[in-house]
Enzyme design. Structure first.
Site, PDB file in Angstrom:
ATOM      1  N   HIS A  74       2.774  76.889  34.392  1.00 54.81           N
ATOM      2  CA  HIS A  74       2.312  78.128  34.920  1.00 54.81           C
ATOM      3  C   HIS A  74       2.741  79.148  33.830  1.00 54.81           C
ATOM      4  CE1 HIS A  74       1.439  77.739  39.487  1.00 54.81           C
ATOM      5  NE2 HIS A  74       0.963  76.890  38.731  1.00 54.81           N
ATOM      6  N   TYR A 203       3.825  86.850  44.571  1.00 55.37           N
ATOM      7  CA  TYR A 203       4.895  87.499  45.261  1.00 55.37           C
ATOM      8  C   TYR A 203       4.286  88.532  45.810  1.00 55.37           C
ATOM      9  CZ  TYR A 203       8.307  83.927  43.113  1.00 55.37           C
ATOM     10  OH  TYR A 203       8.969  82.885  42.777  1.00 55.37           O
ATOM     11  N   PRO A 295      16.088  82.133  47.885  1.00 55.69           N
ATOM     12  CA  PRO A 295      14.969  81.286  46.870  1.00 55.69           C
ATOM     13  C   PRO A 295      14.003  82.369  46.055  1.00 55.69           C
ATOM     14  CG  PRO A 295      14.320  81.157  49.178  1.00 55.69           C
ATOM     15  CD  PRO A 295      15.836  81.789  49.378  1.00 55.69           C
ATOM     16  N   LYS A 299      15.805  79.796  41.794  1.00 55.86           N
ATOM     17  CA  LYS A 299      16.790  79.422  40.713  1.00 55.86           C
ATOM     18  C   LYS A 299      17.851  78.154  41.286  1.00 55.86           C
ATOM     19  CE  LYS A 299      16.226  82.253  37.417  1.00 55.86           C
ATOM     20  NZ  LYS A 299      14.942  81.391  36.930  1.00 55.86           N
ATOM     21  N   TYR A 387      13.265  84.791  35.094  1.00 54.72           N
ATOM     22  CA  TYR A 387      12.500  83.944  35.832  1.00 54.72           C
ATOM     23  C   TYR A 387      12.234  82.669  35.205  1.00 54.72           C
ATOM     24  CZ  TYR A 387       9.099  82.521  39.292  1.00 54.72           C
ATOM     25  OH  TYR A 387       8.439  81.773  40.470  1.00 54.72           O
TER      26      TYR A 387
HETATM   27  P1  FAD Z   1      21.009  69.407  47.845  1.00 56.08           P
HETATM   28  O1  FAD Z   1      19.682  69.224  47.424  1.00 56.08           O
HETATM   29  O2  FAD Z   1      21.309  69.881  49.112  1.00 56.08           O
HETATM   30  O3  FAD Z   1      21.776  67.702  47.972  1.00 56.08           O
HETATM   31  C1  FAD Z   1      23.013  67.568  48.635  1.00 56.08           C
HETATM   32  C2  FAD Z   1      22.753  65.976  48.907  1.00 56.08           C
HETATM   33  O4  FAD Z   1      24.220  65.628  49.676  1.00 56.08           O
HETATM   34  C3  FAD Z   1      21.642  65.802  50.118  1.00 56.08           C
HETATM   35  O5  FAD Z   1      21.037  64.726  50.037  1.00 56.08           O
HETATM   36  C4  FAD Z   1      22.581  65.691  51.360  1.00 56.08           C
HETATM   37  O6  FAD Z   1      21.967  64.882  52.480  1.00 56.08           O
HETATM   38  C5  FAD Z   1      23.902  65.107  50.947  1.00 56.08           C
HETATM   39  N1  FAD Z   1      25.141  65.256  51.697  1.00 56.08           N
HETATM   40  C6  FAD Z   1      25.331  66.462  52.399  1.00 56.08           C
HETATM   41  N2  FAD Z   1      26.667  66.189  53.061  1.00 56.08           N
HETATM   42  C7  FAD Z   1      26.925  64.977  52.853  1.00 56.08           C
HETATM   43  C8  FAD Z   1      28.115  64.429  53.103  1.00 56.08           C
HETATM   44  N3  FAD Z   1      28.961  64.637  54.112  1.00 56.08           N
HETATM   45  N4  FAD Z   1      28.332  63.002  52.575  1.00 56.08           N
HETATM   46  C9  FAD Z   1      27.246  62.594  51.925  1.00 56.08           C
HETATM   47  N5  FAD Z   1      26.288  63.263  51.462  1.00 56.08           N
HETATM   48  C10 FAD Z   1      26.198  64.491  51.716  1.00 56.08           C
HETATM   49  N6  FAD Z   1      15.270  76.699  46.222  1.00 56.08           N
HETATM   50  C11 FAD Z   1      14.158  77.188  45.558  1.00 56.08           C
HETATM   51  O7  FAD Z   1      14.390  77.243  44.457  1.00 56.08           O
HETATM   52  N7  FAD Z   1      12.958  77.339  46.210  1.00 56.08           N
HETATM   53  C12 FAD Z   1      12.828  76.879  47.635  1.00 56.08           C
HETATM   54  O8  FAD Z   1      11.943  76.860  48.168  1.00 56.08           O
HETATM   55  C13 FAD Z   1      13.989  76.336  48.334  1.00 56.08           C
HETATM   56  N8  FAD Z   1      13.965  75.847  49.660  1.00 56.08           N
HETATM   57  C14 FAD Z   1      15.001  75.359  50.293  1.00 56.08           C
HETATM   58  C15 FAD Z   1      14.913  74.995  51.585  1.00 56.08           C
HETATM   59  C16 FAD Z   1      16.078  74.451  52.032  1.00 56.08           C
HETATM   60  C17 FAD Z   1      16.201  74.015  53.945  1.00 56.08           C
HETATM   61  C18 FAD Z   1      17.388  74.417  51.528  1.00 56.08           C
HETATM   62  C19 FAD Z   1      18.437  73.684  52.306  1.00 56.08           C
HETATM   63  C20 FAD Z   1      17.338  74.904  50.082  1.00 56.08           C
HETATM   64  C21 FAD Z   1      16.335  75.263  49.451  1.00 56.08           C
HETATM   65  N9  FAD Z   1      16.280  75.631  48.024  1.00 56.08           N
HETATM   66  C22 FAD Z   1      15.135  76.140  47.643  1.00 56.08           C
HETATM   67  C23 FAD Z   1      17.555  75.427  47.288  1.00 56.08           C
HETATM   68  C24 FAD Z   1      17.260  74.313  46.286  1.00 56.08           C
HETATM   69  O9  FAD Z   1      16.512  73.194  47.037  1.00 56.08           O
HETATM   70  C25 FAD Z   1      18.683  73.774  46.364  1.00 56.08           C
HETATM   71  O10 FAD Z   1      19.506  74.593  45.333  1.00 56.08           O
HETATM   72  C26 FAD Z   1      18.766  72.415  45.486  1.00 56.08           C
HETATM   73  O11 FAD Z   1      18.480  71.365  46.412  1.00 56.08           O
HETATM   74  C27 FAD Z   1      20.382  71.920  45.161  1.00 56.08           C
HETATM   75  O12 FAD Z   1      20.546  70.827  44.666  1.00 56.08           O
HETATM   76  P2  FAD Z   1      21.991  70.014  45.134  1.00 56.08           P
HETATM   77  O13 FAD Z   1      21.859  68.679  44.542  1.00 56.08           O
HETATM   78  O14 FAD Z   1      22.991  70.926  44.687  1.00 56.08           O
HETATM   79  O15 FAD Z   1      21.927  69.986  46.718  1.00 56.08           O
HETATM   80  C1  PHB Z   2       7.974  77.008  45.979  1.00 54.08           C
HETATM   81  O1  PHB Z   2       7.057  76.660  45.536  1.00 54.08           O
HETATM   82  O2  PHB Z   2       8.693  76.118  47.011  1.00 54.08           O
HETATM   83  C2  PHB Z   2       8.774  78.254  45.512  1.00 54.08           C
HETATM   84  C3  PHB Z   2       8.358  78.853  44.367  1.00 54.08           C
HETATM   85  C4  PHB Z   2       8.793  79.933  44.125  1.00 54.08           C
HETATM   86  C5  PHB Z   2       9.933  80.444  44.759  1.00 54.08           C
HETATM   87  C6  PHB Z   2      10.510  79.663  45.850  1.00 54.08           C
HETATM   88  C7  PHB Z   2       9.934  78.517  46.265  1.00 54.08           C
HETATM   89  O3  PHB Z   2      10.610  81.537  44.597  1.00 54.08           O
END
Ligand code: FAD
Ligand code: PHB
Length: 394
Positions: A74, A203, A295, A299, A387
């Site tokens: 995009h 947005y 979100p 980021k 962005y």
């Molecule tokens: P996570 O992806 O959270 O990975 C952590 C892992 O650790 C998971 O697999 C979990 O199961 C595991 N874990 C947790 N506790 C334990 C434990 N005690 N023992 C072993 N393993 C464990 N960001 C956006 O930019 N756009 C979005 O739309 C968006 N939607 C989101 C929706 C939700 C519900 C959440 C929670 C986050 C969202 N985010 C979004 C944020 C983005 O997805 C996260 O920033 C990203 O997943 C971070 O990656 P990570 O690997 O740090 O953590």
């Molecule tokens: C998404 O596609 O899930 C998405 C896109 C932009 C955002 C957040 C989530 O700012």
């Protein structure tokens, strides 16, 4: 049973899996412990926007083939307010940079496949994980696997277990500074079988609340609506979702949005959160374990990737030469970028959402800010360069 490795990694999200993969490329052994099943991790629908730097890193480390084939590049987004759309063109404003729309669960699938193909160890469904002796040179992790008590001995530990994980909690409270904002609204997210009504993300700031139109593929749309923080998905039958999306996205996009099958619904709370420093003894926090962004700036996933890029380099130097300077600097190196993303996410959130406590004065300030962003090249450039993401060495 006892398992020995060089780096113990808690969490198989994007941060933990990518760290394990990058360490492997540097000849460093790791074991990943994950609470959930492989199937659960591969199906969890979350973020979708990859910055240019994230795409570059995934490509350079050999896990970008499917992303390059299936990801949607995009070159802009639309800001919609006052019944009109206004495009922000990324390449013109950022010297050619763009973003790629590719679901987080696809990144996770690609990383799991790469780790397993290389003989990497990911222990799914690890229960009761606890970390010990993190301030010594022999940190270890205790957990249950298939009901069996296990111990993972390692030299360094990475806490990649997300916001609700156990690693951050293992650091003494007095050693951490916590900075936090909880927003008075949540996002209701919907995955729908309907073709994108617009080629780019929209947005929309609307008096009924914010709405975001995104996508996962030419057939699947990802849509979000601002809702009350305690809202529940059961209160949103499909007819209500479509009506609200049509209203908030406005006539133009709304008219083109076809009401397909809703595949998934969920409510996500909105917060900003930072734990400083991101390290204690031999434990290094990365991704959501250390920081959360709302979100709106897309980021969260990108910060997780940037953290482990820095951490993998620091760990590689430590194992190669014993040099600890990069490890010591890990938190400070990451926090500069983290705070920039925190500010950008807070700013986008503040500009685009309807705050329950706001009055006419604040509504007009929000409108003025939006007018400035679309009317001034300097303001549009600031949005665009944040962005698409600042360079990794920023
Ligand atoms: P996570 O992806 O959270 O990975 C952590 C892992 O650790 C998971 O697999 C979990 O199961 C595991 N874990 C947790 N506790 C334990 C434990 N005690 N023992 C072993 N393993 C464990 N960001 C956006 O930019 N756009 C979005 O739309 C968006 N939607 C989101 C929706 C939700 C519900 C959440 C929670 C986050 C969202 N985010 C979004 C944020 C983005 O997805 C996260 O920033 C990203 O997943 C971070 O990656 P990570 O690997 O740090 O953590
Ligand atoms: C998404 O596609 O899930 C998405 C896109 C932009 C955002 C957040 C989530 O700012």
């Amino acid at each position: 049973m006892r398992v020995d490795t060089q780096v113990g990694i808690v969490g198989a999200g994007p941060a933990g899996l990518l760290l394990s993969h990058l360490l492997h490329l540097s000849g460093i052994e790791s074991v990943v412990l994950e609470l959930r099943s492989r199937d659960y991790c591969e199906r969890r629908v979350r973020a979708g926007v990859l910055e240019q730097g994230t795409v570059d890193l995934l490509t350079e480390c050999g896990v970008g083939d499917r992303m390059r084939r299936e990801g949607l590049v995009h070159r802009g987004i639309e800001l919609r307010f006052g019944g009109r759309g206004h495009r922000i063109d990324f390449p013109t404003l950022t010297g050619g940079r763009a973003i790629t729309v590719y679901g987080q669960q696809e990144v996770v699938k690609d990383l799991i496949a790469a780790r397993l193909a290389a003989g990497g160890r990911i222990m799914f469904e690890a229960d009761d994980v606890s970390v010990h002796d993190i301030q010594t040179d022999r940190p270890h992790v205790r957990f249950l696997h298939g009901g069996e008590p296990m111990e993972l001995q390692c030299r360094l530990l990475a806490g990649c277990d997300g916001f609700h994980g156990v690693c951050r909690e293992a650091i003494p409270a007095e050693a951490l500074s916590i900075y936090e904002r909880v927003y008075p609204f949540a996002w209701f997210g919907v995955l729908a079988q309907t073709p994108p009504p617009s080629a780019e993300l929209i947005y929309a700031a609307h008096e009924r609340g914010f709405a975001l139109y995104s996508m996962r593929s030419p057939e699947i749309s990802r849509l979000y609506l601002q809702v009350a923080p305690d809202e529940e998905a059961v209160n949103w039958p499909d007819t209500r979702i479509w009506r609200e999306l049509h209203r908030r996205l406005g006539e133009e996009a709304g008219e083109r949005l076809k009401e397909g099958t809703i595949l998934e619904k969920g409510v996500t709370g909105m917060r900003s959160f930072i734990a400083e420093p991101m390290q204690y003894g031999r434990l290094y926090l990365a991704g959501d374990a250390a920081h959360i962004v709302p979100p709106t700036g897309a980021k969260g996933l990108n910060l997780a990737v940037a953290d482990v890029g820095v951490l993998a380099r620091a760990m590689a130097k430590y194992f190669k030469s014993g040099g600890e300077d990069l490890l010591r600097a890990y938190s400070a190196t990451c926090l500069r970028r983290v705070w920039r993303a925190e500010h950008f996410s807070w700013w986008m959130t503040s500009m685009l959402h309807r705050f329950p406590a706001h009055d006419g004065f604040q509504h007009r300030l929000q409108r003025s800010e939006l007018e400035y962003v679309i009317g001034s090249r300097a303001a549009a450039t600031s949005l665009a360069e944040n962005y698409v993401g600042l360079p990794f060495d920023w």
